[in-house]
Design an enzyme around this catalytic site. Structure first.
Site, PDB file in Angstrom:
ATOM      1  N   VAL A  40      25.992 -37.158   2.945  1.00  0.00           N
ATOM      2  CA  VAL A  40      27.080 -37.282   3.766  1.00  0.00           C
ATOM      3  C   VAL A  40      26.570 -36.784   5.511  1.00  0.00           C
ATOM      4  CG1 VAL A  40      28.378 -37.951   1.940  1.00  0.00           C
ATOM      5  CG2 VAL A  40      28.801 -35.847   3.226  1.00  0.00           C
ATOM      6  N   PHE A  41      27.105 -37.381   6.467  1.00  0.00           N
ATOM      7  CA  PHE A  41      26.934 -37.400   7.939  1.00  0.00           C
ATOM      8  C   PHE A  41      28.069 -37.863   8.271  1.00  0.00           C
ATOM      9  CE2 PHE A  41      24.446 -41.078   7.401  1.00  0.00           C
ATOM     10  CZ  PHE A  41      24.731 -41.761   8.334  1.00  0.00           C
ATOM     11  N   ALA A 165      31.399 -45.034   2.633  1.00  0.00           N
ATOM     12  CA  ALA A 165      31.496 -43.102   2.669  1.00  0.00           C
ATOM     13  C   ALA A 165      29.649 -43.750   3.552  1.00  0.00           C
ATOM     14  CB  ALA A 165      30.596 -42.596   1.549  1.00  0.00           C
ATOM     15  N   LYS A 166      29.621 -42.445   3.911  1.00  0.00           N
ATOM     16  CA  LYS A 166      28.290 -42.341   5.066  1.00  0.00           C
ATOM     17  C   LYS A 166      26.982 -41.353   4.440  1.00  0.00           C
ATOM     18  CE  LYS A 166      27.921 -41.987   9.256  1.00  0.00           C
ATOM     19  NZ  LYS A 166      28.052 -43.314  10.195  1.00  0.00           N
ATOM     20  N   VAL A 167      26.674 -41.866   3.515  1.00  0.00           N
ATOM     21  CA  VAL A 167      25.795 -41.314   2.689  1.00  0.00           C
ATOM     22  C   VAL A 167      24.232 -41.521   2.458  1.00  0.00           C
ATOM     23  CG1 VAL A 167      24.828 -41.312   0.369  1.00  0.00           C
ATOM     24  CG2 VAL A 167      27.786 -41.612   0.348  1.00  0.00           C
TER      25      VAL A 167
END
Length: 314
Positions: A40-41, A165-167
């Site tokens: 993630v980021f 989510a920033k996956v």
């Protein structure tokens, strides 16, 4: 600035609790995240203000990073140490201070173990914090409005990936969409969800103005709950505009009076053409300009009402 070509590197990158030289921040070719996208980021902007450099909504960004870790089942343990939210906020500040000119920070948590296979249980994680000088994400000529297309690739929905989510792996679809836009001479691509409603752009949320009201897709439409999106909604409401979160069709989008997109990198970017159709009269709209101006006052510390969003480096 040509988009994506003139990123200015910095000196140090934070990796698992240590500041290392840029050239030494490396991973093994069997790193699980490299092969399977398991990470993630975040992307975070920093601005100059009258009180000195300030990071925009740092706490909210780092909280979302940890929420993404929870979704992915990744414990925030890096280099043998468990990190709290406040410790990670401190690590971001320390990394910025270790570098020179910085306007964009990219923290990334990823499964760093050398593992082949689709069961990542027990694979160790690492975290990096990288600082760069990005400038204008979509190029210096984008302020007068950009051309966008509707991508043939869909925004991944909640049944196939954690869309909220920033996956890392989720953004393969965004990369394909962005390349599709470039081939058609456009700056950005708009992605639909699995039922054909407007979701978001490749890395930005999207807004449309119709008859003086501001509309944006709802979180149930498989979008990322953008922090810039949230900021713009709050600012617009403070300015007296009605902001509605609802489903949005392609027809509603291309017949809107004004369209803009929001994101940490892009900030607020007007869209004046979609799929060859002119939006409004083809120029940046009045509401867009007003919201854009107030947003820049907020991030640059010129409106004390939004000072709570600024994490000062000092």
């Amino acid at each position: 600035m040509q988009e994506g070509k003139n990123m200015e590197k910095t000196e140090k990158i934070w990796v698992d609790g240590k500041l290392v030289d840029w050239k030494d921040a490396k991973v093994h070719v069997l790193t699980h995240a490299l092969n399977y996208g398991t990470g993630v980021f975040e992307g975070i902007r920093m601005y100059e203000t009258p009180k000195g450099p300030a990071i925009f909504r740092l706490r909210e960004h780092m909280k979302r990073l940890l929420d993404g870790c929870k979704v992915m089942g990744i414990e925030p343990v890096f280099g043998g140490k468990a990190y709290s939210l406040d410790e990670l906020i401190g690590a971001v500040k320390a990394t910025i201070k270790a570098n020179g000119k910085v306007d964009y920070i990219k923290p990334c948590v990823f499964l760093s173990g050398e593992e082949v296979g689709l069961n990542p249980v027990g694979v160790p994680a690492s975290m990096s914090i990288t600082c760069i000088c990005m400038g204008a994400y979509l190029g210096s000529g984008s302020a007068d409005g950009i051309k966008a297309i509707t991508s043939t690739w869909h925004r991944p929905d909640n049944l196939c990936t954690p869309a909220g989510a920033k996956v890392n792996g989720t953004y393969v679809a965004s990369c394909l969409s962005r390349m599709e836009a470039a081939r058609q001479g456009a700056k950005e691509a708009i992605m639909l969800n699995s039922v054909g409603q407007v979701a978001e752009c490749t890395g930005e949320n999207i807004f449309a103005c119709r008859n003086g009201k501001i509309f944006t897709p709802a979180t149930a439409d498989c979008i990322l709950e953008g922090i810039t999106r949230d900021s713009v909604m709050q600012i617009a409401r403070d300015m007296g505009y009605e902001v509605v979160e609802s489903q949005m069709s392609r027809t509603q989008l291309v017949t809107a009076d004004e369209v803009w997109m929001t994101g940490t990198a892009a900030e607020i970017m007007p869209v004046t053409n979609i799929d060859g159709r002119t939006i409004g009269d083809g120029s940046v709209g009045e509401i867009t300009r007003k919201v854009q101006s107030k947003f820049h006052e907020a991030v640059s510390g010129k409106d004390p009402r939004y000072d709570r969003w600024l994490e000062y480096l000092g």
